[in-house]
Design a protein around this motif. Structure first.
Motif, short mmCIF file in Angstrom:
data_model
loop_
_atom_site.label_atom_id
_atom_site.label_comp_id
_atom_site.label_asym_id
_atom_site.label_seq_id
_atom_site.Cartn_x
_atom_site.Cartn_y
_atom_site.Cartn_z
N GLY A 182 0.79 -1.23 0.00
CA GLY A 182 0.00 0.00 0.00
C GLY A 182 0.81 1.28 0.00
N LYS A 183 2.14 1.15 -0.03
CA LYS A 183 2.94 2.36 -0.06
C LYS A 183 3.11 2.82 -1.51
N PHE A 184 3.45 4.05 -1.69
CA PHE A 184 3.78 4.52 -3.04
C PHE A 184 4.77 5.66 -2.97
N ALA A 185 5.55 5.78 -4.04
CA ALA A 185 6.44 6.93 -4.17
C ALA A 185 5.63 8.04 -4.83
N PRO A 186 5.49 9.20 -4.18
CA PRO A 186 4.58 10.22 -4.71
C PRO A 186 5.15 10.89 -5.96
N LYS A 187 4.27 11.53 -6.71
CA LYS A 187 4.72 12.37 -7.82
C LYS A 187 5.41 13.59 -7.23
N ILE A 188 6.40 14.14 -7.93
CA ILE A 188 7.19 15.18 -7.30
C ILE A 188 7.08 16.53 -7.98
N TYR A 189 6.33 16.62 -9.07
CA TYR A 189 6.40 17.91 -9.76
C TYR A 189 5.54 18.98 -9.11
N GLY A 190 4.65 18.60 -8.16
CA GLY A 190 3.85 19.62 -7.49
C GLY A 190 4.56 20.27 -6.31
N ASP A 191 5.71 19.72 -5.91
CA ASP A 191 6.38 20.25 -4.72
C ASP A 191 7.23 21.46 -5.06
N THR A 192 7.45 22.30 -4.06
CA THR A 192 8.32 23.45 -4.27
C THR A 192 9.77 22.98 -4.29
N PRO A 193 10.67 23.76 -4.90
CA PRO A 193 12.08 23.37 -4.88
C PRO A 193 12.58 23.12 -3.46
N GLN A 194 12.12 23.93 -2.50
CA GLN A 194 12.58 23.73 -1.12
C GLN A 194 12.14 22.36 -0.60
N GLN A 195 10.90 21.97 -0.89
CA GLN A 195 10.41 20.68 -0.40
C GLN A 195 11.17 19.52 -1.04
N ILE A 196 11.45 19.63 -2.35
CA ILE A 196 12.20 18.55 -3.02
C ILE A 196 13.60 18.45 -2.41
N PHE A 197 14.22 19.62 -2.16
CA PHE A 197 15.56 19.64 -1.56
C PHE A 197 15.52 18.97 -0.20
N GLU A 198 14.52 19.31 0.61
CA GLU A 198 14.44 18.75 1.96
C GLU A 198 14.15 17.25 1.93
N ALA A 199 13.35 16.81 0.95
CA ALA A 199 13.06 15.37 0.85
C ALA A 199 14.34 14.60 0.57
N MET A 200 15.17 15.12 -0.36
CA MET A 200 16.43 14.44 -0.65
C MET A 200 17.35 14.45 0.57
#
Lengths: 283, 359
Positions: A182-200
């Protein structure tokens, strides 16, 4: 020191001269260090007020799963109910709370992105509290994820990093993908650059972390630039159909394509209208 | 027609049907057959479709010359306008020709039912006898029965044609030999990779070496042997690996580094091959060789996106789900004098999918 002692003769030297020189030396060292030391993201420092307010917010909204002191809560079977937040840092708090993943609506395998519950100020205060519990990645500096000045070469390099490190889970177009249980890797294009940076940087949920020491801030910026570029580019080949590749494209071909052919075949073979009139016999 | 009815009678006389053949129902004409007005209407419909196809073909040319492609493509609803309109106009043009042709056949072409009976597929007796006689004459004149030297040498010649085919199979590649001339450089066999003692593990694409302190718990690094770094040149100043050789070597030597809490690692032997909870595994799935880096850092499971084989990296890369039959090979690592992660040796077993010589 030798220079000083040559200028000031032994007789004329005041008994305060020694301590004074020491004081000047210390001030100089401290001042120079402050001026040239590597900039720290939390340089301004979270104020004690922020930490206190963050703790108050935490106790209301987070402690039921993460524990009163963010030490984490285990289930009966020693599984994580809510993980310990000591040492996860303010970056993780900002990512989880600003994307609305935390607080979760209910415990589950996947934290769902939703409208954030806390304001920017509250997120900062929560982050300040969690940061005060133990050292962890701080909220990145705005210059770290400013993608406005990336060159085409850097974006292409970001694409290489993206295909090497990200596509296994997030799909080659950043549209996300399924994972077990039931897990999934979310789509990432809706996130802000800051959020993508923090996720990494922090590796939320099942996502591995990519520390700045290995995947540098510059590399991360290039990855973000690439993700934003491919999502802003027009869909040149036509409808993307979710960017899921053969799954959605094949489904379209089977349902719309083959379905259309079946309808045409039915039309070709169907009986056409008949008339009861007799054909005129040509003379 | 008289021919047909004659055959039909003969056929009916031959077989006494238990249920009499009702024959074809009487033919009913279509409106277009009897009404000149509807016939003309059908003609106009068909011609309209053919005319539409004409217009669409011209529109295709217009779209071809007016829509921009390249760096700043024209767009329509954020889709690429050129691709869209070329496809729509050409597709509809073909469709219109098709619809017109079918409408023509349905409304205007003759639709009288015709019965055609099947005939025997065999040739006539005379033709068959003639063919057999010609063949016998050939056998007799060539003397293939009598001249045994000619016949046997022909058989040998034909059989020896198989030799070039068998020898050419050798070009399919060197055997996955452990020793021998291809094993020497460790590149061309399935048993060896380029990993060697003290070779640094570097990040793929970036080629930066890695210290344990660079990695946090839960981190994943897609790694390569340092020898793939294009800055790593040989005596002639050329990169050590490039082009096809680089791809072939990468297909075996790609690795992932993961860092776990050392207490979470179940397999002691596997833990000893790592440094402070950092383990290095082959990135090549043991099922059919897909590169795998879908790592769930909390469950320590590594998933292959191709067929969902799942390996537990906390338990020596053991298969916990999916079609893979072998554990993921682990690369033993240690630190060099500067504190960077290096390989202790090559992999201790062949990486990637099974092959028949593999024990």
């Amino acid at each position: 020191m030798r220079l000083l002692s040559e200028k000031i003769s032994r007789k004329r030297r005041s008994r305060f001269a020694g301590p004074l020189v020491l004081l000047i030396g210390l001030l100089l060292t401290g001042g120079l260090y402050a001026a040239f030391a590597p900039a720290n993201a939390d340089q301004s420092g979270p104020s004690a007020d922020d930490v206190a307010k963050g703790r108050a917010l935490f106790e209301v909204g987070c402690a039921s799963c993460h524990g009163k002191n963010a030490e984490g809560i285990l289930t009966k079977r020693d599984k994580n109910f809510g993980p310990s937040l000591i040492g996860v840092g303010a970056a993780a708090v900002h990512f989880q709370v600003s994307t609305g993943r935390m607080p979760m609506a209910q415990p589950g395998t996947q934290a769902i992105r939703k409208r954030p519950v806390y304001s920017d100020t509250e997120i900062r205060q929560l982050g300040a509290f969690v940061q005060s519990l133990g050292p962890g990645p701080a909220v990145p500096d705005a210059s770290d994820y400013d993608i406005s000045n990336l060159s085409a070469e850097e974006i292409a390099k970001g694409g290489e990093f993206f295909r090497t490190n990200c596509t296994a889970c997030h799909n080659f177009a950043g549209h996300g993908g399924a994972m077990p249980e039931g897990k999934f890797a979310p789509k990432i294009y809706g996130d802000t650059p800051q959020q993508i940076f923090e996720a990494m940087l922090t590796g939320p949920q099942q996502m591995p972390a990519f520390s700045n020491q290995v995947l540098t801030a510059q590399d991360k910026k290039a990855i973000i630039g690439y993700v934003k570029t491919i999502n802003e580019a027009p869909q040149y080949g036509g409808f993307g159909l979710g960017g899921l590749g053969p799954v959605s494209e094949g489904m379209f071909a089977w349902l719309a394509g083959i379905g259309g052919l079946v309808l045409v075949a039915v039309w070709i073979a169907s009986h056409s209208a008949r008339s009861s009139k007799k054909k005129k016999v040509q003379a | 027609m008289s021919d047909h009815s004659h055959e039909l009678e003969a056929h009916q006389a031959e077989i006494a049907e238990p249920i009499p053949d009702p024959g074809l129902p009487p033919h009913e004409p279509r409106p277009t057959d009897v009404d000149p007005a509807s016939e003309r209407r059908a003609e106009r419909q068909v011609a309209t479709f053919f005319g539409l196809a004409c217009v669409l073909s011209v529109l295709f040319c217009v779209a071809y010359f007016t829509m921009h492609v390249g760096e700043h493509p024209s767009t329509f609803l954020s889709l690429g306008a050129s691709t869209l309109w070329l496809g729509v106009t050409l597709g509809l043009a073909l469709l219109c020709i098709g619809i017109g042709a079918i409408q023509w056949a349905r409304k205007l072409m003759g639709d009288e039912e015709i019965v055609e009976y099947r005939h025997s597929a065999s040739s006539t007796e005379e033709d068959r006898e003639e063919a057999i006689a010609a063949f016998q004459q050939g056998v007799e004149e060539s003397g293939i029965g009598r001249r045994s030297l000619v016949r046997n040498s022909l058989l040998v010649a034909m059989a020896s044609l198989g030799l070039p085919a068998i020898v050419a199979l050798r070009d399919l590649g060197p055997l996955p030999e452990q020793d021998g001339k291809y094993a020497a450089n460790g590149v061309n066999t399935l048993y060896k990779t380029v990993w060697a003692k003290n070779m640094r593990v570097v990040q793929d694409v970036g080629f930066n070496p890695i210290k344990p302190s660079d990695m946090v718990v839960g981190q994943l690094v897609n790694g390569e042997p340092a020898v793939f770094d294009p800055a790593n040149t040989n005596a002639e100043g050329e990169p050590e690996f490039e082009g096809t050789a680089l791809l072939n070597a990468t297909a075996k030597a790609a690795v992932i580094l993961v860092r776990m809490d050392p207490d979470d690692i179940v397999d002691e032997h596997s833990k000893n091959w790592g440094v402070d909870g950092i383990l290095c595994f082959s990135k090549i799935c043991t099922h059919v060789g897909c590169p795998i880096s879908l790592w769930e850092q909390q469950t320590h499971h590594l998933l292959c996106p191709c067929h969902q084989s799942t390996f537990d990296l906390a338990d020596g890369g053991k298969v916990v789900f999916g079609p893979a039959a072998r554990s993921l090979p682990q690369l033993p690592i240690t630190l060099d004098s500067e504190g960077y992660i290096v390989a202790q040796s090559d992999f201790h077993e062949p990486v990637g999918p099974s092959f028949w010589e593999r024990g």
